[in-house]
Write a protein that holds these residues in place. Sequence first.
Motif, PDB file in Angstrom:
ATOM      1  N   LEU A 171      -5.227  24.280 -18.201  1.00 33.45           N
ATOM      2  CA  LEU A 171      -4.653  24.624 -16.904  1.00 33.45           C
ATOM      3  C   LEU A 171      -3.160  24.879 -17.064  1.00 33.45           C
ATOM      4  O   LEU A 171      -2.533  24.410 -18.010  1.00 33.45           O
ATOM      5  CB  LEU A 171      -4.869  23.486 -15.902  1.00 33.45           C
ATOM      6  CG  LEU A 171      -6.313  23.091 -15.581  1.00 33.45           C
ATOM      7  CD1 LEU A 171      -6.327  21.840 -14.714  1.00 33.45           C
ATOM      8  CD2 LEU A 171      -7.044  24.236 -14.883  1.00 33.45           C
ATOM      9  N   GLU A 175      -1.234  24.117 -11.866  1.00 34.57           N
ATOM     10  CA  GLU A 175      -2.653  23.889 -11.572  1.00 34.57           C
ATOM     11  C   GLU A 175      -3.036  22.441 -11.848  1.00 34.57           C
ATOM     12  O   GLU A 175      -3.786  21.821 -11.072  1.00 34.57           O
ATOM     13  CB  GLU A 175      -3.524  24.823 -12.414  1.00 34.57           C
ATOM     14  CG  GLU A 175      -3.461  26.282 -11.989  1.00 34.57           C
ATOM     15  CD  GLU A 175      -4.106  27.215 -12.988  1.00 34.57           C
ATOM     16  OE1 GLU A 175      -4.436  28.360 -12.612  1.00 34.57           O
ATOM     17  OE2 GLU A 175      -4.288  26.810 -14.169  1.00 34.57           O
ATOM     18  N   LYS A 178      -1.483  20.205  -9.174  1.00 34.68           N
ATOM     19  CA  LYS A 178      -2.207  20.410  -7.918  1.00 34.68           C
ATOM     20  C   LYS A 178      -3.540  19.654  -7.924  1.00 34.68           C
ATOM     21  O   LYS A 178      -3.929  19.044  -6.913  1.00 34.68           O
ATOM     22  CB  LYS A 178      -2.450  21.904  -7.707  1.00 34.68           C
ATOM     23  CG  LYS A 178      -3.052  22.258  -6.359  1.00 34.68           C
ATOM     24  CD  LYS A 178      -3.221  23.774  -6.218  1.00 34.68           C
ATOM     25  CE  LYS A 178      -1.872  24.461  -6.167  1.00 34.68           C
ATOM     26  NZ  LYS A 178      -1.999  25.921  -5.884  1.00 34.68           N
ATOM     27  N   LYS A 179      -4.217  19.665  -9.054  1.00 39.47           N
ATOM     28  CA  LYS A 179      -5.498  18.957  -9.156  1.00 39.47           C
ATOM     29  C   LYS A 179      -5.313  17.453  -8.995  1.00 39.47           C
ATOM     30  O   LYS A 179      -6.073  16.788  -8.274  1.00 39.47           O
ATOM     31  CB  LYS A 179      -6.157  19.277 -10.500  1.00 39.47           C
ATOM     32  CG  LYS A 179      -7.542  18.690 -10.667  1.00 39.47           C
ATOM     33  CD  LYS A 179      -8.265  19.303 -11.865  1.00 39.47           C
ATOM     34  CE  LYS A 179      -9.709  18.820 -11.930  1.00 39.47           C
ATOM     35  NZ  LYS A 179     -10.479  19.503 -12.981  1.00 39.47           N
ATOM     36  N   GLU A 224       5.090  21.826  -6.304  1.00 35.30           N
ATOM     37  CA  GLU A 224       3.905  21.403  -5.550  1.00 35.30           C
ATOM     38  C   GLU A 224       4.236  20.340  -4.501  1.00 35.30           C
ATOM     39  O   GLU A 224       3.333  19.718  -3.936  1.00 35.30           O
ATOM     40  CB  GLU A 224       2.837  20.877  -6.510  1.00 35.30           C
ATOM     41  CG  GLU A 224       2.192  21.953  -7.355  1.00 35.30           C
ATOM     42  CD  GLU A 224       1.510  23.022  -6.520  1.00 35.30           C
ATOM     43  OE1 GLU A 224       0.887  22.675  -5.493  1.00 35.30           O
ATOM     44  OE2 GLU A 224       1.619  24.214  -6.874  1.00 35.30           O
TER      45      GLU A 224
END
Length: 378
Positions: A171, A175, A178-179, A224
């Motif tokens: 990732l 990403e 964010k996960k 984020e």
Amino acid sequence: MLLSTRSDFSALMLGKSSNHSIDRIVEKVLHDVRITSEDAMLLYTQADLGLLGILAGYVAKRMNDDNVYFNKNFHIEPTNICVYNCTFCSYRREMGQAGSWEMTIDDIKKIVQSHKDKGVTEVHITGGVHPRWNIEHFGQIIASIKQEMPNIHVKAFSAIELDYIITKAKLSAREGIKKLKKYGLDSIPGGGAEISDREIREKICGEKTSWQRWLDIHEAAHSEGLTSNATMLYGHIESYQHRVNHMESLRNLQDKTNGFNCFIPLKFKAGNNKLGYIGEVNMVEDMLNFAVSRIFFDNIKHLKAYWPMLGRQATQMSLAFGVNDIDGTIDDSTKIYSMAGAEDQNPSMSIDQLCTMVRKMGKKPVERDSLYNPIRPC
């Protein structure tokens, strides 16, 4: 001596310095003008420690009044098994080696359950980079904590840990962040920064995530909507110039994102590691470093002394050199510095002890949350 106004400061400084370069820096500080990297080097190498304490105190007063912050927190260190083998580290073990550990999700839940009635507001999670763990496991750790204590702030995983599991998951940094945010991640700690210089990093942590990647992970977190902390490991084989360069990189990123809550200088501890032969710097060097850091960072509001690493006496003294945060209660929940020979082998302080420490230095103790919102004064 507490200086509360510019006129107080001017009166004290008038005619006191014979170094015109230092006088010029004093004028910058007095007029809230950013100092340069060259100025920081002059402060490290030419300024009197007493003057630095006054300057740093003036900046701290301007940025945070007389407030000194702390929170009610505890740590979880899920494992000390690590794929990296840094020369300064006393914590790391290999899988199966005596003294190694890896917690299960149930182990972590039990730790959280034991803190349910203690009024804690934050859990700090960091440890070794386990070769078999992945991003889903990190997510399960966060989710299990939120299941037990839904309102607790989860400050979890250094950029080094995050880099490993995000890369393994193929990732991007954003990403991956964010996960983990979906699992309940609230912010990330500042560990793993060490020192920015490539050649020094090669000698002390050559296997580890690069400095640029560390910055990228934190920038991704800020993008984020997560805040983070920033650290610097000092007192080993680095020079003052290396420290200044490190801080300059952090200040530049803060100009871009405004995502760092605080800066935390971390002192190299010489116990039980391959770099221990160099010994440790003294308290004078600690105070010098805090003062220059406070003067340099005009865009990071808080400067923290991490008391389990520094010791209680030096932490109290640091409040006279620009520090305005002393971390938290800890509750004997971290081994990273005790394994490196820290003075306090069972780090824990009560609210009353923290407040007394602060008051003795003429400051106002304030319990905070993880984002520096005041909860209550002592």
